[in-house]
Every structure is written in C-alpha cells, then in structure tokens.
Design a protein around this motif. Structure first.
Motif: not given
Length: 147
Positions: A129, A131-133, A135-137, A139-141, A143, A147
């Motif tokens: 979880r 690592r996933d968090r 990675e999502v952060e 991707i958000a940065r 973009s 985050p």
C-alpha cells in the motif's frame, strides 16, 4: 438456508446484541458512534474476505480511536463475520504498520509461527500500500497535480 444455519445466525446475532449492550455501558457515546460507523465501513470492505483495510478518519476520530477501541472494533467484526471464537492479538509494529492487531482463532493465539506469518502478511500488504501510495503521488506530481 437450513435450520442449522438459521440457528447459527440467530446465536451470532444474540451474542452481538449482548456485546453491544455491554459496550454501550462501558464506553462514551461518541466512541460508540465511531465504532458503529467504522464497523459498517469495515464490513463492506475487502477486510471481510481476509484482507487489510485502512480506515478513513478525521483528526478528532483518530484521537477517539484508542488501542482499546481498535480491539473492540475487531471483536465486533469477528462477532459479525466468523462462526468460531476469535480473539484479538496485538502483533506489534512493522516498518509500514504500527500497532497491528488481528482477529485469530482462539486455538492459534499462542502459536508463535502462526502469529509470525500473520505479521509478515500484514506487513507485506502495508508495504505494498505504501509503494502504491508513493507511485500515485509521483504520477500526480508528474501530471502537475498536488498529491
């Protein structure tokens, strides 16, 4: 549903009713309200199928959610979902999960190998979880979003 299943459900419902009545006498109304909300949230989450679940709470709720209240939530969840007797076991901390508590069969509560495997499983899920968090952060940065 046959007669045995009905009896089991009725017995489980009666145990839950008695436990909730006792709980009402032991804890303050705000804590009880939080428990009921979280119990509903958890009972409709992946945790029902043996997974882990991160509860959504605000700062005031986090303050109310003491280790004792956490244990009560697990007991209630167990009364709702399992047929055999379960007990709350504190597995301690891991790098990505603090104060991990699990509901285990009573006859496994003192089995160090079983508890070690449970702690490893929970720790691996918490690590994933995290690592996933991250990675999502990332991707958000990338973009241009915060985050």
């Amino acid at each position: 549903m046959d007669g045995d299943e009905r009896r089991e459900r009725a017995q489980r419902a009666e145990r839950l009713k008695r436990y909730l009545s006792d709980l009402q006498q032991r804890i303050d109304p705000r804590s009880l309200d939080l428990l009921m909300r979280l119990l509903h949230e958890v009972s409709t989450s992946p945790a029902v199928r043996g997974g882990t679940y991160e509860l959504g709470m605000g700062p005031e709720e986090k303050e109310l959610f003491t280790p004792a209240l956490q244990a009560e939530l697990l007991v209630l969840f167990g009364l709702l979902t399992v047929q055999d007797e379960r007990v709350v076991v504190d597995l301690g901390d891991s790098p990505h999960a603090k104060g991990v508590k699990v509901l285990v069969p009573q006859d496994r509560a003192d089995d160090p190998d079983f508890l070690h495997r449970q702690k490893q499983r929970v720790a691996a899920e918490a690590e994933q979880r995290e690592r996933d968090r991250l990675e999502v952060e990332g991707i958000a940065r990338a973009s241009g979003m915060e985050p």
